[in-house]
Design a protein around this motif. Structure first.
Motif, mmCIF file in Angstrom:
data_model
loop_
_atom_site.group_PDB
_atom_site.id
_atom_site.type_symbol
_atom_site.label_atom_id
_atom_site.label_comp_id
_atom_site.label_asym_id
_atom_site.label_seq_id
_atom_site.Cartn_x
_atom_site.Cartn_y
_atom_site.Cartn_z
ATOM 1 N N THR A 413 1.102 -1.513 0.194
ATOM 2 C CA THR A 413 0.288 -0.004 0.183
ATOM 3 C C THR A 413 0.680 1.582 -0.315
ATOM 4 O O THR A 413 0.542 1.985 -0.223
ATOM 5 N N THR A 417 1.063 3.800 -2.483
ATOM 6 C CA THR A 417 0.474 5.766 -2.585
ATOM 7 C C THR A 417 1.717 6.574 -3.316
ATOM 8 O O THR A 417 1.436 7.369 -3.443
ATOM 9 N N GLU A 421 0.964 9.985 -5.804
ATOM 10 C CA GLU A 421 1.635 10.794 -5.026
ATOM 11 C C GLU A 421 2.917 12.112 -5.854
ATOM 12 O O GLU A 421 2.791 12.642 -6.632
#
Length: 497
Positions: A413, A417, A421
């Motif tokens: 995860t 992420t 980003e």
């Protein structure tokens, strides 16, 4: 920090006095407001500049200082040394033991005994203990079991059930080796987290410095605009209210500059928490330091795609956090094997061969002469303790498997992420840059209209405020992009080759 005044207040005060006198017949209330503004000029209109004897600090220099001198980095290194020492400690369970005894008892002239004893015990890997020794004893009150004179002894103790395949000594050494690898993985992750925090704090420091420089540059522009507005007023080309508009805009940016400088100083103090010298001495700043790097020239803007591809190609099982749990699983498995030994009966066989001093040794047959043997048996009837300990060991193994699965999911995860980003902020950088250029074009057009008498200073100030907001947003997005890049970069450092 040196503070310098950047405005000629004597000249400015004379001009504003004439402005106020000119506006007095028009509106007494406006004059009172102008007087208040005139006072604020002397209270707030102070420009401070950087001292010339400042120090520059790059990101690479900063990270090198943290890596080599920060207390936490050194603490993690010491923890690895402790783990290495614990292996040596566990090996001590296999060290040979040399012992000796010397004694004599004499009462009322009667020599009860006089004894000399030397023994050597050698534990082996498979639970077999080898021992040998020499015993000399003589006296008038000896027990019938004692052999007078010198006696050599060689023997062996063999576990026939419990502790034959695995015992506490072997378990402690295995667990110490697993713990060393476990500690190395953990300390590497913690060190990289420290360096990530340090590098991102450096980026915040650079961001606040660039915002401060931005405010300083816009003050210089507005100061020149104020001078020009005053001259045009004196020539009768612009109304007096334009001078107040220009002054208000300048004062607004000066206030913002003060706040930006305070934020920069605060970040500098926070950065100082990462700065240490040799021998754990705190790095005391005797003068201001400034970043030598900026947010524009960074390899992250060209390397981010390579970084994403590199991280995606790594096996999650090779991450140090997963290796940590794997080594913990090995430790728990060792403990389970040890607990399983408790179910077995304790059957120890001991054999000793003797030979009297100055006698020819007669080794064979072993059970014919000069020997001693023993067989010891222990069987717990209900096995309650063994069953409970074994059950606990199995539960701990299951718990660690759950922790490992959760950690794998957590790492997946995080990687996803950080990747999102980076890609998102990279797109925002382009949009923000284009947005900034458009606001700059609008400001330039408004200035052209103003010079042609088709606009007002109020509209120029409004356009200028939008440009400043867009510039600050642009700086902020760059910082967020670089921070996300660092997160993924230090995540990659936690993968083994």
């Amino acid at each position: 920090m040196m503070f310098q005044s950047g405005t000629n207040y004597g000249e400015t005060s004379t001009v504003f006095h004439r402005i106020i006198m000119k506006l007095q017949p028009q509106n007494q209330q406006k004059m009172k407001k102008l007087n208040k503004i005139f006072l604020l000029v002397f209270l707030l209109f102070v420009q401070f500049n950087f001292a010339q004897d400042s120090l520059k600090l790059s990101a690479n220099e900063f990270i090198s200082i943290v890596k080599n001198y920060h207390p936490l980095a050194l603490k993690y290194q010491l923890q690895n040394k402790i783990a290495t020492a614990e292996i040596t400690q566990a090996r001590g369970g296999f060290d040979p033991v040399l012992g000796g005894k010397l004694g004599e008892k004499n009462i009322d002239g009667t020599n009860y005994y006089k004894q000399k004893n030397l023994e050597l015990g050698i534990p082996t890997w498979y639970g077999i203990d080898i021992h040998g020794g020499y015993n000399y004893i003589e006296g008038d009150k000896l027990s019938n079991t004692e052999t007078v004179g010198g006696l050599y002894q060689f023997g062996v103790t063999i576990p026939l059930a419990k502790n034959l395949l695995y015992d506490k000594r072997r378990a402690m050494l295995d667990q110490a080796k697993f713990a060393q690898k476990m500690t190395e993985a953990e300390q590497a992750v913690l060190t990289n987290e420290l360096l990530l925090d340090a590098e991102n704090k450096y980026l915040e420091w650079v961001q606040n410095y660039e915002i401060y420089k931005l405010k300083t540059e816009i003050i210089d522009i507005n100061r020149e605009r104020l001078k020009l507005t005053i001259k045009t007023f004196e020539y009768g080309e612009k109304p007096a209210i334009d001078t107040i508009e220009a002054l208000s805009q300048l004062q607004s940016f000066e206030l913002q500059q003060r706040d930006a400088f305070l934020t920069f100083v605060k970040t500098t103090q926070e950065l100082q928490l990462f700065l240490w010298k040799e021998n754990q001495q705190v790095y005391e700043l005797s003068q201001m330091i400034y970043p030598s790097d900026d947010l524009t020239n960074n390899l992250a803007y060209t390397d981010y795609e390579f970084l994403i591809n590199d991280v995606e190609s790594r096996q999650i099982s090779s991450h140090l956090s997963i290796l940590y749990y794997n080594q913990k699983q090995n430790i728990l498995e060792s403990e389970r094997r040890l607990k399983w030994q408790s179910f077995l009966p304790k059957v120890d066989f001991t054999y000793n061969f003797f030979n009297k001093e100055n006698y020819k040794a007669d080794y064979l047959p072993l059970f014919d002469n000069n020997f001693q043997y023993g067989l010891k048996l222990e069987i717990p009837i209900f096995q309650r303790e063994a069953r409970a300990n074994y059950q606990i060991a199995k539960i701990k193994l299951n718990q660690n498997e759950l922790d490992t699965n959760y950690k794998i999911r957590e790492l997946d995860t995080k990687i996803e992420t950080y990747k999102n980003e980076i890609l998102n902020y990279r797109t925002q950088i382009d949009l923000s840059e284009n947005n900034l250029k458009n606001y700059e074009r609008l400001l330039s057009a408004e200035e052209t209209r103003y010079s042609n008498g088709e606009s007002s200073l109020f509209l120029i100030n409004s356009r200028e405020n939008k440009v400043i907001e867009a510039q600050e947003k642009f700086i902020s997005i760059r910082t967020k992009f670089l921070k996300s890049f660092n997160k993924l970069k230090w995540m990659k450092e936690n993968f083994t080759l």
